[in-house]
Design a protein around this motif. Sequence first.
Motif, PDB file in Angstrom:
ATOM      1  N   ALA A   1      -7.054  12.269  11.211  1.00  0.00           N
ATOM      2  CA  ALA A   1      -6.186  11.241  10.629  1.00  0.00           C
ATOM      3  C   ALA A   1      -4.953  11.871  10.014  1.00  0.00           C
ATOM      4  O   ALA A   1      -5.026  12.935   9.393  1.00  0.00           O
ATOM      5  CB  ALA A   1      -6.946  10.449   9.575  1.00  0.00           C
ATOM      6  N   GLN A   2      -3.825  11.240  10.223  1.00  0.00           N
ATOM      7  CA  GLN A   2      -2.587  11.663   9.579  1.00  0.00           C
ATOM      8  C   GLN A   2      -2.178  10.524   8.659  1.00  0.00           C
ATOM      9  O   GLN A   2      -2.135   9.362   9.078  1.00  0.00           O
ATOM     10  CB  GLN A   2      -1.514  11.938  10.638  1.00  0.00           C
ATOM     11  N   HIS A   3      -1.947  10.860   7.384  1.00  0.00           N
ATOM     12  CA  HIS A   3      -1.669   9.794   6.428  1.00  0.00           C
ATOM     13  C   HIS A   3      -0.512  10.152   5.523  1.00  0.00           C
ATOM     14  O   HIS A   3      -0.192  11.318   5.295  1.00  0.00           O
ATOM     15  CB  HIS A   3      -2.925   9.490   5.607  1.00  0.00           C
ATOM     16  N   LEU A   4       0.087   9.113   5.003  1.00  0.00           N
ATOM     17  CA  LEU A   4       1.224   9.275   4.112  1.00  0.00           C
ATOM     18  C   LEU A   4       1.070   8.265   2.970  1.00  0.00           C
ATOM     19  O   LEU A   4       1.663   7.181   2.997  1.00  0.00           O
ATOM     20  CB  LEU A   4       2.521   9.012   4.884  1.00  0.00           C
ATOM     21  N   GLY A   5       0.222   8.624   2.033  1.00  0.00           N
ATOM     22  CA  GLY A   5      -0.028   7.739   0.905  1.00  0.00           C
ATOM     23  C   GLY A   5      -0.395   6.344   1.366  1.00  0.00           C
ATOM     24  O   GLY A   5      -1.199   6.155   2.256  1.00  0.00           O
ATOM     25  N   ARG A   6       0.220   5.338   0.723  1.00  0.00           N
ATOM     26  CA  ARG A   6      -0.064   3.969   1.091  1.00  0.00           C
ATOM     27  C   ARG A   6       0.718   3.532   2.320  1.00  0.00           C
ATOM     28  O   ARG A   6       0.434   2.474   2.899  1.00  0.00           O
ATOM     29  CB  ARG A   6       0.241   3.030  -0.061  1.00  0.00           C
ATOM     30  N   ALA A   7       1.716   4.312   2.701  1.00  0.00           N
ATOM     31  CA  ALA A   7       2.603   3.902   3.787  1.00  0.00           C
ATOM     32  C   ALA A   7       1.832   3.671   5.081  1.00  0.00           C
ATOM     33  O   ALA A   7       1.946   2.614   5.698  1.00  0.00           O
ATOM     34  CB  ALA A   7       3.693   4.934   3.999  1.00  0.00           C
ATOM     35  N   TYR A   8       1.029   4.646   5.485  1.00  0.00           N
ATOM     36  CA  TYR A   8       0.244   4.468   6.708  1.00  0.00           C
ATOM     37  C   TYR A   8      -0.822   5.539   6.835  1.00  0.00           C
ATOM     38  O   TYR A   8      -0.742   6.603   6.211  1.00  0.00           O
ATOM     39  CB  TYR A   8       1.133   4.494   7.956  1.00  0.00           C
ATOM     40  N   GLN A   9      -1.807   5.266   7.645  1.00  0.00           N
ATOM     41  CA  GLN A   9      -2.802   6.224   8.094  1.00  0.00           C
ATOM     42  C   GLN A   9      -3.046   5.962   9.574  1.00  0.00           C
ATOM     43  O   GLN A   9      -3.357   4.836   9.957  1.00  0.00           O
ATOM     44  CB  GLN A   9      -4.108   6.077   7.323  1.00  0.00           C
TER      45      GLN A   9
ATOM     46  N   SER B   1       4.590  -2.228   2.297  1.00  0.00           N
ATOM     47  CA  SER B   1       5.091  -2.809   1.052  1.00  0.00           C
ATOM     48  C   SER B   1       3.951  -3.556   0.393  1.00  0.00           C
ATOM     49  O   SER B   1       2.892  -3.747   0.994  1.00  0.00           O
ATOM     50  CB  SER B   1       6.265  -3.756   1.320  1.00  0.00           C
ATOM     51  N   ARG B   2       4.152  -4.004  -0.847  1.00  0.00           N
ATOM     52  CA  ARG B   2       3.072  -4.727  -1.525  1.00  0.00           C
ATOM     53  C   ARG B   2       2.837  -6.093  -0.908  1.00  0.00           C
ATOM     54  O   ARG B   2       1.876  -6.772  -1.256  1.00  0.00           O
ATOM     55  CB  ARG B   2       3.382  -4.845  -3.020  1.00  0.00           C
ATOM     56  N   HIS B   3       3.698  -6.501   0.006  1.00  0.00           N
ATOM     57  CA  HIS B   3       3.548  -7.799   0.652  1.00  0.00           C
ATOM     58  C   HIS B   3       2.908  -7.721   2.034  1.00  0.00           C
ATOM     59  O   HIS B   3       2.572  -8.744   2.610  1.00  0.00           O
ATOM     60  CB  HIS B   3       4.923  -8.477   0.796  1.00  0.00           C
ATOM     61  N   ILE B   4       2.788  -6.528   2.574  1.00  0.00           N
ATOM     62  CA  ILE B   4       2.321  -6.395   3.966  1.00  0.00           C
ATOM     63  C   ILE B   4       1.238  -5.321   4.085  1.00  0.00           C
ATOM     64  O   ILE B   4       1.411  -4.198   3.599  1.00  0.00           O
ATOM     65  CB  ILE B   4       3.492  -6.021   4.908  1.00  0.00           C
TER      66      ILE B   4
ATOM     67  N   ASP C   1      -1.216  -2.485 -11.621  1.00  0.00           N
ATOM     68  CA  ASP C   1       0.118  -2.895 -11.216  1.00  0.00           C
ATOM     69  C   ASP C   1       0.497  -2.087  -9.977  1.00  0.00           C
ATOM     70  O   ASP C   1       0.702  -0.876 -10.046  1.00  0.00           O
ATOM     71  CB  ASP C   1       1.115  -2.637 -12.347  1.00  0.00           C
ATOM     72  N   SER C   2       0.584  -2.784  -8.867  1.00  0.00           N
ATOM     73  CA  SER C   2       0.828  -2.093  -7.603  1.00  0.00           C
ATOM     74  C   SER C   2       2.202  -1.446  -7.550  1.00  0.00           C
ATOM     75  O   SER C   2       2.392  -0.418  -6.890  1.00  0.00           O
ATOM     76  CB  SER C   2       0.681  -3.086  -6.455  1.00  0.00           C
ATOM     77  N   GLU C   3       3.154  -2.025  -8.245  1.00  0.00           N
ATOM     78  CA  GLU C   3       4.517  -1.482  -8.176  1.00  0.00           C
ATOM     79  C   GLU C   3       4.617  -0.100  -8.798  1.00  0.00           C
ATOM     80  O   GLU C   3       5.515   0.663  -8.501  1.00  0.00           O
ATOM     81  CB  GLU C   3       5.488  -2.446  -8.864  1.00  0.00           C
ATOM     82  N   GLU C   4       3.700   0.199  -9.684  1.00  0.00           N
ATOM     83  CA  GLU C   4       3.750   1.482 -10.376  1.00  0.00           C
ATOM     84  C   GLU C   4       2.750   2.471  -9.792  1.00  0.00           C
ATOM     85  O   GLU C   4       2.404   3.453 -10.430  1.00  0.00           O
ATOM     86  CB  GLU C   4       3.457   1.279 -11.865  1.00  0.00           C
ATOM     87  N   SER C   5       2.275   2.192  -8.584  1.00  0.00           N
ATOM     88  CA  SER C   5       1.241   3.051  -8.017  1.00  0.00           C
ATOM     89  C   SER C   5       1.493   3.301  -6.535  1.00  0.00           C
ATOM     90  O   SER C   5       2.180   2.522  -5.871  1.00  0.00           O
ATOM     91  CB  SER C   5      -0.126   2.383  -8.196  1.00  0.00           C
ATOM     92  N   ASP C   6       0.928   4.400  -6.063  1.00  0.00           N
ATOM     93  CA  ASP C   6       0.993   4.691  -4.637  1.00  0.00           C
ATOM     94  C   ASP C   6      -0.271   4.212  -3.940  1.00  0.00           C
ATOM     95  O   ASP C   6      -0.609   4.667  -2.852  1.00  0.00           O
ATOM     96  CB  ASP C   6       1.172   6.195  -4.425  1.00  0.00           C
ATOM     97  N   PHE C   7      -0.999   3.303  -4.596  1.00  0.00           N
ATOM     98  CA  PHE C   7      -2.253   2.803  -4.032  1.00  0.00           C
ATOM     99  C   PHE C   7      -2.102   1.314  -3.708  1.00  0.00           C
ATOM    100  O   PHE C   7      -1.627   0.551  -4.556  1.00  0.00           O
ATOM    101  CB  PHE C   7      -3.393   3.014  -5.027  1.00  0.00           C
TER     102      PHE C   7
ATOM    103  N   PHE D   1      -3.296  -1.768  -3.974  1.00  0.00           N
ATOM    104  CA  PHE D   1      -4.334  -2.580  -4.615  1.00  0.00           C
ATOM    105  C   PHE D   1      -4.474  -3.956  -3.957  1.00  0.00           C
ATOM    106  O   PHE D   1      -5.567  -4.514  -3.883  1.00  0.00           O
ATOM    107  CB  PHE D   1      -4.024  -2.753  -6.109  1.00  0.00           C
ATOM    108  N   GLU D   2      -3.365  -4.504  -3.479  1.00  0.00           N
ATOM    109  CA  GLU D   2      -3.414  -5.858  -2.888  1.00  0.00           C
ATOM    110  C   GLU D   2      -4.382  -5.907  -1.712  1.00  0.00           C
ATOM    111  O   GLU D   2      -5.072  -6.902  -1.489  1.00  0.00           O
ATOM    112  CB  GLU D   2      -2.033  -6.290  -2.380  1.00  0.00           C
ATOM    113  N   ARG D   3      -4.431  -4.846  -0.920  1.00  0.00           N
ATOM    114  CA  ARG D   3      -5.297  -4.805   0.263  1.00  0.00           C
ATOM    115  C   ARG D   3      -6.751  -5.031  -0.100  1.00  0.00           C
ATOM    116  O   ARG D   3      -7.506  -5.618   0.664  1.00  0.00           O
ATOM    117  CB  ARG D   3      -5.128  -3.460   0.973  1.00  0.00           C
ATOM    118  N   PHE D   4      -7.158  -4.558  -1.282  1.00  0.00           N
ATOM    119  CA  PHE D   4      -8.581  -4.569  -1.620  1.00  0.00           C
ATOM    120  C   PHE D   4      -8.968  -5.697  -2.569  1.00  0.00           C
ATOM    121  O   PHE D   4     -10.128  -5.800  -2.954  1.00  0.00           O
ATOM    122  CB  PHE D   4      -8.965  -3.212  -2.222  1.00  0.00           C
ATOM    123  N   SER D   5      -8.021  -6.527  -2.975  1.00  0.00           N
ATOM    124  CA  SER D   5      -8.366  -7.669  -3.816  1.00  0.00           C
ATOM    125  C   SER D   5      -9.189  -8.673  -3.004  1.00  0.00           C
ATOM    126  O   SER D   5      -8.793  -9.056  -1.903  1.00  0.00           O
ATOM    127  CB  SER D   5      -7.093  -8.347  -4.345  1.00  0.00           C
TER     128      SER D   5
END
Lengths: 429, 164
Positions: free
Chosen positions: A176-184, A212-215, B60-66, B68-72
Motif C-alpha cells: 500500500a502507498q498512502h499519503l495521510g488522509r489524502a489517499y491510500q 476533503s472533509r466533504h468527500i 475537529d476534522s479541520e485540525e487533523s490529518d485523520f 473522522f467523517e469517514r468513520f462516523s
Amino acid sequence: MGEIQPARTCTRIIITSILIAFYVLPSSLKAAELELRSETLLRALERDTTNGEDQFVLPIYEYLSIDYQDLEEGGVSLHLHGWARKDLADSDYFDEDGDGELLYGYLQYARPYGGFSARLGRQHIFAGITNETVDGLHMAYDVGSYFTISGFGGLPAEYSEDNGSGGDHIYGGRLAQHLGRAYQVGIGYEKIVDDTEDVSETTGVDITADPSRHISLSGVSAYNLDTEAWREHRYAADLRWGVLRVGPRYHQFNFADYFSDGPEAGSLFRFLGESDETLTLYGGDAEVALGTRLVLGAKVTQYHYDERDEEAFYAAGLLTLGRFTAFEMGVEAGQMAGDSDDNRYRLYRGYLYWQVGGRVLTDGFISADAQLIDYEAEIYGESQAQFYTLGLGGQVVPNLLTLKVAFNYAQDPYYDEDISAILSLIIEL
Amino acid sequence: MASKRFRTPFPSRSVLLICLVCLTLVGTFTARQVRGGAFALPLVHPDEGDDLRQCLDCHDSEESDFPFERFSHGLLYAERHGGSARGHAAVCAMCHQERFCSDCHGIRPGLKPSLKNSTDTRRRMPHRGDYLTRHRIDGRIDPTACFRCHGSPKRAKLCAPCHR
C-alpha cells in the motif's frame, strides 16, 4: 475425515497458541489485562425434521472469548473466540451442521503507534482484495511514512471441509502507498489451493481516499489470474454537505470470472461460473438529519444484466427518531422490482429500542421489531410473511452479568405460526 | 468463457508488475513533495466521550490529518462500512473487539447475526426476519452478494440441505 480434521486443526492451533502464550506472555505483559466474555444462548423452537413434524429443538450455544493484552503498551497478546452447541432436546435438526467452530485464535504482536504487527494462528484477513480466514501467519510493516507492506501464508480455514486440510494452502500480500488522509492505494495478490488443486489466483487494486472533509472514496478491482479477466469492480463515494450525506456506488461483476473459484468451491454457485453474464449495480444511499432527533434515509439500486438484457430495481425509504438515544424508533419501507412477478416484493419494518434505565435492571431496555413482506407472486401458496420480536433485558449484576430475552413470532411461506424464544446470558470478567 | 469487455491488453502478471512500478514512482515522488504518512494509531480508543460512534462529537476534522467523517456511524453505516474497513482495519479495531466483526464475518458464526442479537433492534443486520423466503428473490437478482459470504465449502454447508 472431512468432519474430524478441521476440529483437529482447531485443537492444534489452540493448544499451540496457549503453549506459546504461556512461554511468551508472562515476560512481555507486565500490565496485561485478562478479559473473559461468556455468552450463553438458549433457543427454543419447533421444526420439521427427518424424525417427524413439529419436533422440539432446544439448542444451547456457548460463545467464549478470551483476550489477554496490555491495552496501553501493546506487545504480545492472545485472542480467542469460538462457539459450541448442544441440542438439549436431542433432535436431529443440526445433524448436517457442525457443533462448534473456532472463529479466531491467534497471538498478536503490535505496539501503539507502531509500524510493525504480526499475528499467528486462526485469523480473518480483510485488506484490499483479501477476505479470508487463515490458519497461519500474517505480518505488516510500514516502510517509511508512505508505504506499508504485508504478507500472509498458511492453511485456508474455509476449505478444510473438502477432504481435510492436506494439500491446502493460501498465501498472498499487499503493498500500500498512502499519503495521510489524502489517499491510500494498495495492490494485492492472493492464491488459494485446495487439495493440491488451484481454487483461485487473484490480484487487484484497492483505494481509499479522503481528499476533503466533504468527500470519501473507497473501491476495489479484483483480477482473476486464472481466467485472465476482471472478477469485479466495486466503488463507492461518500459526499457530505452539512446535515446531508449522499453515497453513490457502482459495482460490476463478471460471472465467468467471479464464480470460477475451483470445482469444489461453493458448488451451489458453480453453474453461474459457466455463464457469460455481467451484472452491473449502480445507485446509492442518502441520509439527512432534520433537527437533533430525526434522520431520513433512502437507498436505491439498479441492477442491469448484459447477457439477459434485464433490469431490476430496489428502493427503500427510512425514518429514524432519536438515533442512539434512550428512546429510538424507526420505520422502513422498501420495494424490490424484478423483471417478473417472481422477483418482486415489498418490505415494511418498524422497530423501537427503549432504554428504561435502572428501575429493575441496570441499563434495562425493552425492544421490539415488526416486519411485513408482501410477495408479488405466491410462494408455497403464501404471498405474505410476518415477523415480530419482543425483547427485554439489562444488567443483573452491573458490569458482570447481563440477561436478555427475545420472543419471536413468524408466519411466512416456510413456517406456519412459528413461535420461538432466545435467552442470552452474558458474563464479562 | 470470460467476457471480452473485462480483458486487458497485458499478460496477467504484467498487470501486477506495472502497478508495482507505478506505485513506487508515485510514492517516491510524493514523499519528496508532501508531508504525510500512514495514520499513527493507539491500539484502543481512550474511554472518553459520550458516544464513540459519533467521531465528530469530540474531534475537529479541520485540525487533523485523520478523516473522522469517514468513520462516523450514521444511519446506514453498517451497510457501507466495508470500504473503510478494507483500507483502515486498525481504526475499526480501536473500538471493536474482533468478535463484533465475527458475528457476521466469522468463518461459521453458528447463529445468524440478527438472531444472536435479537434484542438489539437498533442495528441494521443482514437477514433479519423471514430471510429464508426473501433470499430466493435476492439471490436470483444478485447472487454475487450470496457468494461473498457463502461461496467457500465451509460456509456453503448452510445452503447444502436445500441446494444439493
